[in-house]
Scaffold this motif. Structure first.
Motif, mmCIF file in Angstrom:
data_model
loop_
_atom_site.group_PDB
_atom_site.id
_atom_site.type_symbol
_atom_site.label_atom_id
_atom_site.label_comp_id
_atom_site.label_asym_id
_atom_site.label_seq_id
_atom_site.Cartn_x
_atom_site.Cartn_y
_atom_site.Cartn_z
ATOM 1 N N ASP A 69 0.801 -1.511 -0.080
ATOM 2 C CA ASP A 69 -0.122 0.130 0.116
ATOM 3 C C ASP A 69 1.143 1.073 0.205
ATOM 4 O O ASP A 69 1.336 1.416 1.003
ATOM 5 C CB ASP A 69 -0.659 -0.617 1.255
ATOM 6 C CG ASP A 69 -2.243 0.426 0.949
ATOM 7 O OD1 ASP A 69 -2.402 1.874 -0.056
ATOM 8 O OD2 ASP A 69 -3.014 1.038 2.316
ATOM 9 N N LEU A 70 0.797 1.927 -1.044
ATOM 10 C CA LEU A 70 1.253 3.166 -1.079
ATOM 11 C C LEU A 70 1.072 4.318 -1.289
ATOM 12 O O LEU A 70 -0.209 4.357 -2.568
ATOM 13 C CB LEU A 70 2.677 3.165 -2.433
ATOM 14 C CG LEU A 70 3.896 2.123 -1.995
ATOM 15 C CD1 LEU A 70 5.223 2.164 -3.507
ATOM 16 C CD2 LEU A 70 5.093 2.581 -1.072
ATOM 17 N N PRO A 71 1.051 5.502 -1.779
ATOM 18 C CA PRO A 71 0.405 6.781 -1.913
ATOM 19 C C PRO A 71 0.194 6.563 -2.903
ATOM 20 O O PRO A 71 1.256 5.933 -4.346
ATOM 21 C CB PRO A 71 1.018 8.208 -0.957
ATOM 22 C CG PRO A 71 1.840 7.451 -0.167
ATOM 23 C CD PRO A 71 2.666 5.555 0.178
ATOM 24 N N TYR A 72 -0.265 7.450 -4.278
ATOM 25 C CA TYR A 72 -0.611 7.770 -5.530
ATOM 26 C C TYR A 72 1.169 8.044 -5.991
ATOM 27 O O TYR A 72 0.780 7.047 -6.822
ATOM 28 C CB TYR A 72 -1.434 8.768 -5.778
ATOM 29 C CG TYR A 72 -2.593 8.551 -7.571
ATOM 30 C CD1 TYR A 72 -2.945 7.360 -7.412
ATOM 31 C CD2 TYR A 72 -2.076 9.336 -8.211
ATOM 32 C CE1 TYR A 72 -3.514 7.512 -8.785
ATOM 33 C CE2 TYR A 72 -2.631 9.262 -9.092
ATOM 34 C CZ TYR A 72 -3.580 8.027 -9.838
ATOM 35 O OH TYR A 72 -3.553 8.654 -10.893
ATOM 36 N N PHE A 73 0.517 8.909 -5.345
ATOM 37 C CA PHE A 73 2.114 8.983 -6.771
ATOM 38 C C PHE A 73 3.595 8.463 -6.598
ATOM 39 O O PHE A 73 4.387 7.619 -6.869
ATOM 40 C CB PHE A 73 2.797 10.945 -6.607
ATOM 41 C CG PHE A 73 1.783 11.030 -6.840
ATOM 42 C CD1 PHE A 73 1.869 11.519 -7.944
ATOM 43 C CD2 PHE A 73 1.678 12.763 -5.910
ATOM 44 C CE1 PHE A 73 0.506 12.370 -8.638
ATOM 45 C CE2 PHE A 73 0.893 13.974 -6.504
ATOM 46 C CZ PHE A 73 -0.174 13.860 -7.713
ATOM 47 N N GLN B 13 8.664 11.720 -2.615
ATOM 48 C CA GLN B 13 8.646 10.751 -2.665
ATOM 49 C C GLN B 13 9.835 9.528 -2.707
ATOM 50 O O GLN B 13 9.423 8.589 -2.699
ATOM 51 C CB GLN B 13 7.620 10.403 -3.791
ATOM 52 C CG GLN B 13 6.306 10.995 -3.573
ATOM 53 C CD GLN B 13 5.363 10.485 -2.654
ATOM 54 O OE1 GLN B 13 5.804 9.603 -2.435
ATOM 55 N NE2 GLN B 13 5.325 11.623 -1.776
ATOM 56 N N GLN C 122 -2.511 12.786 -15.684
ATOM 57 C CA GLN C 122 -2.503 14.542 -15.063
ATOM 58 C C GLN C 122 -1.706 15.296 -14.615
ATOM 59 O O GLN C 122 0.477 14.666 -14.743
ATOM 60 C CB GLN C 122 -3.684 14.605 -13.593
ATOM 61 C CG GLN C 122 -2.486 14.119 -12.401
ATOM 62 C CD GLN C 122 -3.306 13.102 -11.611
ATOM 63 O OE1 GLN C 122 -4.018 12.260 -11.696
ATOM 64 N NE2 GLN C 122 -3.309 13.633 -10.151
ATOM 65 N N ARG C 123 -1.462 16.218 -14.694
ATOM 66 C CA ARG C 123 -0.386 17.234 -14.326
ATOM 67 C C ARG C 123 -0.391 17.277 -12.874
ATOM 68 O O ARG C 123 -1.005 17.877 -12.426
ATOM 69 C CB ARG C 123 -0.539 18.458 -15.381
ATOM 70 C CG ARG C 123 0.037 19.349 -16.709
ATOM 71 C CD ARG C 123 0.908 18.593 -17.222
ATOM 72 N NE ARG C 123 2.090 19.993 -16.407
ATOM 73 C CZ ARG C 123 3.199 19.533 -16.675
ATOM 74 N NH1 ARG C 123 3.676 18.305 -16.898
ATOM 75 N NH2 ARG C 123 4.203 20.018 -15.846
ATOM 76 N N THR C 124 0.656 17.734 -12.743
ATOM 77 C CA THR C 124 0.892 18.105 -10.924
ATOM 78 C C THR C 124 2.201 18.922 -11.303
ATOM 79 O O THR C 124 3.380 17.842 -11.575
ATOM 80 C CB THR C 124 1.328 16.831 -10.051
ATOM 81 O OG1 THR C 124 2.198 16.076 -10.755
ATOM 82 C CG2 THR C 124 0.066 16.218 -9.490
ATOM 83 N N ASN C 125 2.125 19.965 -10.184
ATOM 84 C CA ASN C 125 3.761 20.625 -10.497
ATOM 85 C C ASN C 125 4.941 20.009 -9.248
ATOM 86 O O ASN C 125 4.038 18.920 -8.185
ATOM 87 C CB ASN C 125 3.033 21.937 -9.432
ATOM 88 C CG ASN C 125 2.685 22.666 -10.452
ATOM 89 O OD1 ASN C 125 2.994 22.981 -11.931
ATOM 90 N ND2 ASN C 125 1.852 23.886 -9.882
ATOM 91 N N LEU C 126 5.824 20.046 -9.645
ATOM 92 C CA LEU C 126 7.009 19.788 -9.021
ATOM 93 C C LEU C 126 7.185 20.085 -7.783
ATOM 94 O O LEU C 126 8.302 21.293 -7.957
ATOM 95 C CB LEU C 126 7.990 19.787 -9.743
ATOM 96 C CG LEU C 126 9.562 18.284 -9.528
ATOM 97 C CD1 LEU C 126 8.732 17.303 -9.956
ATOM 98 C CD2 LEU C 126 10.196 18.425 -10.797
ATOM 99 N N THR C 127 6.518 19.188 -7.119
ATOM 100 C CA THR C 127 6.938 20.208 -5.241
ATOM 101 C C THR C 127 7.462 19.238 -4.275
ATOM 102 O O THR C 127 7.813 18.524 -4.766
ATOM 103 C CB THR C 127 5.533 20.142 -4.862
ATOM 104 O OG1 THR C 127 4.762 19.508 -4.621
ATOM 105 C CG2 THR C 127 3.768 21.345 -5.337
ATOM 106 N N ALA C 128 7.886 20.424 -3.569
ATOM 107 C CA ALA C 128 8.744 19.810 -2.662
ATOM 108 C C ALA C 128 8.492 18.200 -1.610
ATOM 109 O O ALA C 128 9.524 16.817 -2.081
ATOM 110 C CB ALA C 128 9.063 20.830 -1.357
ATOM 111 N N SER C 129 7.065 18.189 -2.212
ATOM 112 C CA SER C 129 6.477 16.891 -1.321
ATOM 113 C C SER C 129 7.001 15.600 -1.919
ATOM 114 O O SER C 129 6.845 14.736 -2.083
ATOM 115 C CB SER C 129 4.946 17.080 -1.539
ATOM 116 O OG SER C 129 4.762 18.202 -0.534
ATOM 117 N N LEU C 130 6.893 16.193 -4.181
ATOM 118 C CA LEU C 130 6.308 15.064 -4.778
ATOM 119 C C LEU C 130 8.492 14.619 -4.923
ATOM 120 O O LEU C 130 8.629 13.585 -5.466
ATOM 121 C CB LEU C 130 6.530 15.762 -6.210
ATOM 122 C CG LEU C 130 5.703 14.783 -7.397
ATOM 123 C CD1 LEU C 130 4.525 14.045 -6.556
ATOM 124 C CD2 LEU C 130 5.437 15.991 -8.497
#
Lengths: 426, 689
Positions: A293-297, A378, A367-375
């Protein structure tokens, strides 16, 4: 003779070794060999025979398990305490001090008419302490000048692999054969039932498990856990004790299913108990144990990393570009890379750079996601969980490698609606 | 200056005399703890926190029970370490609370000897064992204090023991074994307290060290009753991947699992935040944003709660109107605390203005002119709002009970999903709502009855007053009764002809098709159950949910309790380093707030900007390979527009350029290349991200 007899009884099928060891160690007070090397695979009775023999004989002895000795003091101090009892609370943290203590004790006639034995179990671990420990112990008799002192080295590695610059007698403990295993297990059985009945059980049992393991400890553990099931129909009166075939039919599926968990150390426990717990949703079914079980990203990153590690960078354009030219993706999957296959399989996962990982990640993501620190974090959490490994220390353009296999990635990919096979060249 | 006389060299700091007074000033603007908004906020948050604690305890109770049972039951066989693998999910910071709860529980009920080791202790075997032994033995000291408190006579000889607490280098297993045997020499084997070793983070521990650790412990299994508990973040197979057979065969593993992390999220939302008694309501956008962070990024309930905490704080911070978002106990104080300022700003709330304009003219002027009247109106509106929220949540929960387990879940499986749908728009108008009722029209009696029971239960549980609710309740009950009794009555249905028996006089395939189509069109007469079901669904659709599920955002003063300012939360909860870097370099005025760098349009490059910004903006215009000389030329042209642009450049400009380029390389925008002489490679593409 008494000692030998007890040993024969306790350790069946080890007559030769017991004889040799008894001749080497058991004759109290005589001049003895300086070094005895006992070797053989794990769980063939090396340590137990030696220990039991020394217990029965009158020799001053100490047994040290070298795994425990992460410092020299842990090995030497207990030995010094056991062999030469004295009041000094001196630290014994080098071989020199240890030898001096022994010499002192020898001067005080501690060993004049008694054998003195030091057993070093798993002696290959001594090398971790320093290079000189093993040679020093092997020649301890020479160093200390005590004629009755013997050092027994026990290891599962052949003595030839060590650079032992001394005279030693090697004693080999070979692997048990099937019949020998049955003999040993019969002696070690925990339940008191008819011997022949138990031997029948062992026969059936070994037929299944002998291919998976020959380790006596493991087999013994498995045999005792499964015996209750085997004997159950007899106790309830459904089958006769002589009906071996019926009993076999009863136990076979269970044995075969637990064949997968040999060595895994997973205690299946009481099955009725498990079922009750499973109803409450706490104990896991085997399938749930495997699910990740992992987060989506993080799932996307895991799949992307796997693909980056197992595909060539030059195939990326074909596989991931939205418009990759005339070639159809399907044809790529089927026909590409025939030649590379053999080599690729041997190479294992390749390392890839961070920007390639992000490129694949974004092309997998719909989908588009910004390259954020949280990303970005991961990736480091995946590294922390042991799914990726980071190579090199450089801050700029770090490289990674995926450590997960297809069997782990495929179910994960399916939960986010991706078919990994579609993106694999080989 | 005698204070500075010193033999050695030194550096002396003299605080300016007025430091104190300046400090007071600076604290004054940060001294928010006495302000109204902060007091409301802190009171609100402490009540929420209390509830969260309760829930957390309940949720992890199951696993803790199982583990406790395992520890007390497991027998210590020689050669096998009884151990439990606890599968906890990937978010590790959340686990600390669980582990501390576990160790507290073990300490309280079973054994005082618990050692919690984390991955940093496993750098070497030595450090791991020393830490473990120290922790296991340490419990003795705690014990001793208890003993001393109880009986003074024994304290003297006990203290001697306390003196022998080991040095760090003496913390090894032989000493542990002898200490343990001495301590429990007089006790029966089965009564001896066990030694619990907890590894919090299996993935982080070095496998090699752990393997040796296990092998060493296994040497002592006969002598010491050691139980190991390992926290595993991924799957059980991780254990077998990293440990060798020799190590795993020493373990006798049992697997335990805590609830999946999504369960924690749903539970927290359901039980704490999406409830009528929570005075602070989350808007759909903010909730979606926070749950997205949870599901997409981290699975961290802790982080989620912190996010909500920020929302609560943001809601109250400096706001004059949101003081009305009070706890029930604060109601009186909240209204008394309203001053003119607050009232004026409340008047400005859009939903309130809308409400006012719907009133008759004379009433409006009356309310606007006198503040007591305004207060009275606000008080009534707030009461209505509270009641409406209660009704909303109750009936939404009923709807959830009705539709949550439908195939494909058109309205979502979780309460939070249905909530976010219903809070902003009228759910009964949505397509998925209609879809739900279409599916419900096909449900059997066995499926429908439990749903109705559940709905009634929810309605029963909340003590809603009000005539309309009561009548709805009685109606629902009567519908339920009808449906239940349908099968009991004797039906006088004439058996209809089954299609298989119907005769088809057909000669062609097309004709047959036609007849089949006709057959399916002719409606079977509805049986009593179907009629009852239809009535029920009509009642539900047109009466029950229609009147009650009014979106909260359409109510006056909803802004006071509903927080939906997603933009402000987003900016602060998700960091975007690259975007920030781009803004800083592209438009330094944004951060520096100097007059000299104000840009009239985005592409403009001013000579007053910092050098690195100029170099950055110039590099944005280039392609993947940048010619250093051209870059330098354009840099010089920007910095010194009056220069001749000729061959001999000012050394100073060249030095500034070199430094700017070096800085860009450090920031990771360019790197040197060997492909082409005097060129650098651009590493970033695309502007904003």
């Amino acid at each position: 003779m008494n000692i030998k007899k007890t040993l024969y009884e306790e350790f069946p099928c080890r007559k030769n070794q017991i004889d040799t060891l008894f001749n080497l160690l058991g004759r109290n007070g005589e001049h003895s060999v300086g070094c005895v090397f006992v070797h053989g695979p794990t769980a063939t009775g090396k340590s137990s025979v030696v220990e039991r023999l020394l217990q029965l004989s009158d020799a001053v002895h100490v047994v040290i398990n070298c795994i425990e000795c992460y410092t020299a003091r842990l090995a030497l101090e207990p030995a010094a305490r056991a062999l030469c009892p004295s009041d000094t609370s001196e630290r014994v943290d080098s071989v020199a001090t240890f030898a001096r203590r022994l010499k002192q004790a020898h001067k005080n006639d501690a060993f004049s008419n008694r054998s003195c034995v030091i057993v070093l179990d798993a002696c290959e671990r001594l090398a971790d302490l320093g290079q000189h420990y093993l040679p020093a112990f092997a020649r301890l008799q020479e160093i200390t000048d005590i004629p009755t002192l013997t050092v027994v080295l026990i290891s599962h590695i052949l003595p030839e692999k060590f650079l032992l610059d001394c005279v030693y007698v090697s004693v080999n403990f070979p692997q048990y054969t099937r019949n020998e295993l049955i003999d040993v297990l019969t002696v070690r059985r925990v339940t008191d039932c008819d011997i022949n009945f138990y031997r029948d059980y062992l026969n059936v049992f070994l037929g299944v498990f002998l291919r998976a393991t020959r380790c006596l400890d493991e087999i013994h553990h498995l045999a005792t856990t499964h015996f209750a099931q085997y004997v159950a129909p007899v106790e309830s009166g459904q089958l006769k004790a002589s009906d071996v075939a019926g009993l076999w039919r009863n136990i076979a599926p269970r044995l075969k299913s637990s064949l997968d968990s040999v060595y895994l150390g997973i205690d299946s426990g009481d099955h009725a108990d498990d079922k009750r717990a499973a109803k409450r949703g706490r104990v896991l079914t085997p399938r749930a144990q495997q699910a990740l079980d992992l987060p989506y990203f993080a799932k996307h990153f895991l799949v992307a990393a796997f693909l980056a590690s197992h595909n060539h960078a030059k195939t990326d354009r074909r596989l991931f570009a939205k418009s990759h030219g005339r070639k159809q993706r399907k044809r790529v999957v089927v026909g590409a890379g025939r030649k590379e296959n053999a080599v690729d399989a041997l190479l294992g996962p390749r390392s890839f750079s961070l920007d390639r990982l992000f490129a694949i990640f974004y092309s997998l993501l719909d989908q588009r996601t910004n390259l954020t620190a949280s990303l970005m974090t991961q990736i480091s959490s995946l590294v922390e969980l042991g799914f990726l490994v980071r190579q090199g220390d450089g801050l700029e353009l770090p490289k990674y490698k995926a450590l997960v296999g297809l069997d782990c990635v495929e179910p994960v990919a399916r939960t986010i609606g991706l078919n990994v096979q579609r993106y694999m060249v080989s | 200056m005698s204070s500075t006389v010193s033999v050695s060299k030194g550096c002396f700091i003299f605080k300016p005399k007025d430091a104190k007074s300046r400090k007071r000033k600076s604290t004054n603007c940060l001294n928010f703890s006495s302000e109204a908004w902060y007091q409301y906020y802190s009171r609100m948050w402490s009540t929420i926190e209390k509830k969260l604690e309760e829930i957390n305890e309940n949720v992890s109770q199951g696993v803790l029970d199982d583990l406790a049972e395992f520890i007390s039951k497991c027998d210590t066989v020689k050669g096998k370490i009884s151990s439990a693998a606890l599968l906890l999910g990937v978010n590790m910071p959340d686990h600390t609370t669980l582990f501390s709860a576990l160790s507290n529980r073990i300490r309280a009920n079973m054994t005082p000897h618990v050692a919690i080791l984390d991955s940093t202790d496993f750098t070497t075997v030595r450090s791991a064992i020393e830490k473990m032994v120290a922790l296991l033995v340490k419990e003795k000291i705690v014990d001793l204090e208890d003993v001393e408190n109880m009986s003074i006579d024994e304290s003297s000889d006990e203290e001697d023991d306390a003196g022998t607490v080991f040095k760090k280098s003496d913390c090894n297993l032989p000493t542990l074994a002898s200490w343990y045997n001495e301590k429990y020499a007089d006790k029966d084997d089965s009564n001896c307290p066990k030694l619990i070793v907890i590894l919090t983070d299996f993935e982080g521990t070095s496998a090699r060290v752990l393997e040796d650790f296990i092998l060493i412990l296994s040497q002592y299994t006969g002598r010491l009753p050691i139980v190991m508990i390992m926290g595993v973040a991924t799957t059980a197979s991780a254990i077998h991947k990293s440990l060798s057979h020799t190590a795993t065969s020493q373990l006798s593993l049992r697997l335990f699992q805590s609830q999946p992390s999504v369960y924690f999220l749903n539970n927290t939302l359901d039980q704490v935040f999406l409830k009528q008694d929570c005075p602070f309501q989350l808007g759909s956008k903010v909730m979606k944003f926070l749950t997205d962070i949870f599901l997409f990024y981290d699975f961290s309930v802790d982080g989620f709660i912190k996010g909500i905490k920020y929302c609560v704080m943001r809601h109250f911070y400096g706001s004059k109107t949101n003081l009305l978002c009070y706890l029930k106990s604060d109601m009186k104080g909240a209204f008394e605390g309203l001053n003119k300022d607050n009232l004026a700003s409340i008047e400005q709330i859009p939903s309130f203005r809308k409400y006012l304009s719907s009133l008759p003219e004379e009433k409006q002027t009356k309310i606007k002119s006198s503040s007591p009247a305004l207060k009275e109106v606000i008080r009534n509106l707030m009461k209505e709002l509270r009641d409406a929220i209660s009704v909303f949540h109750t009936f939404l929960r009923m709807l959830h009970a009705l539709v949550s387990d439908l195939p494909d879940c058109p309205l979502g499986k979780q309460y939070r999903e249905i909530y976010s749908e219903a809070v902003t728009m009228k759910v009964s108008n949505s397509a998925s709502y209609k879809e739900c009722f279409k599916i419900l029209a096909l449900t059997s009696k066995d499926e429908l009855l439990p749903k109705l029971d559940k709905m009634l239960e929810i309605l029963e549980e909340c003590n809603l007053e009000g005539e309309s609710v009561k009548s709805l309740k009685s109606k629902l009950k009567s519908h339920r009764k009808k449906i239940e009794n349908v099968g009991m009555e004797q039906t006088s249905r004439t058996p209809t002809k089954s299609p298989s028996k119907a005769k088809f006089n057909v000669t062609s395939r097309a004709q047959f098709k036609e007849q089949l189509a006709k057959l399916s069109e002719t409606k079977q007469p509805a049986n009593p159950y179907e009629l009852a079901r239809m009535n029920l669904l009509e009642f539900l659709r047109d009466e029950l949910f229609e009147s009650t599920l009014i979106p909260l955002t359409s109510l006056p003063l909803h802004e006071v309790v509903l927080f939906d300012d997603v933009a402000s939360v987003k900016r602060r909860l998700i960091g975007a380093p690259r975007a920030a870097l781009h803004t800083a370099l592209n438009n330094p005025h944004h951060y520096l707030e100097c007059d000299c760098c104000k840009l009239s349009n985005d592409g403009e490059i001013l000579p007053t900007m910092p050098d690195v910004c100029i170099a950055y903006k110039l590099h944005l215009e280039s392609s993947s390979l940048i010619n250093m000389y051209d870059w330098l030329q354009s840099f010089a042209a920007v910095v010194n527009p009056n220069g001749d642009g000729g061959k001999d450049l000012d050394d100073q400009i060249q030095a500034r350029f070199t430094q700017a380029v070096a800085e860009l390389q450090l920031l990771g925008f360019i790197k040197p290349t060997k492909k082409k002489a005097d060129h650098v490679v651009r590493l970033t593409w695309g502007g904003s991200a």
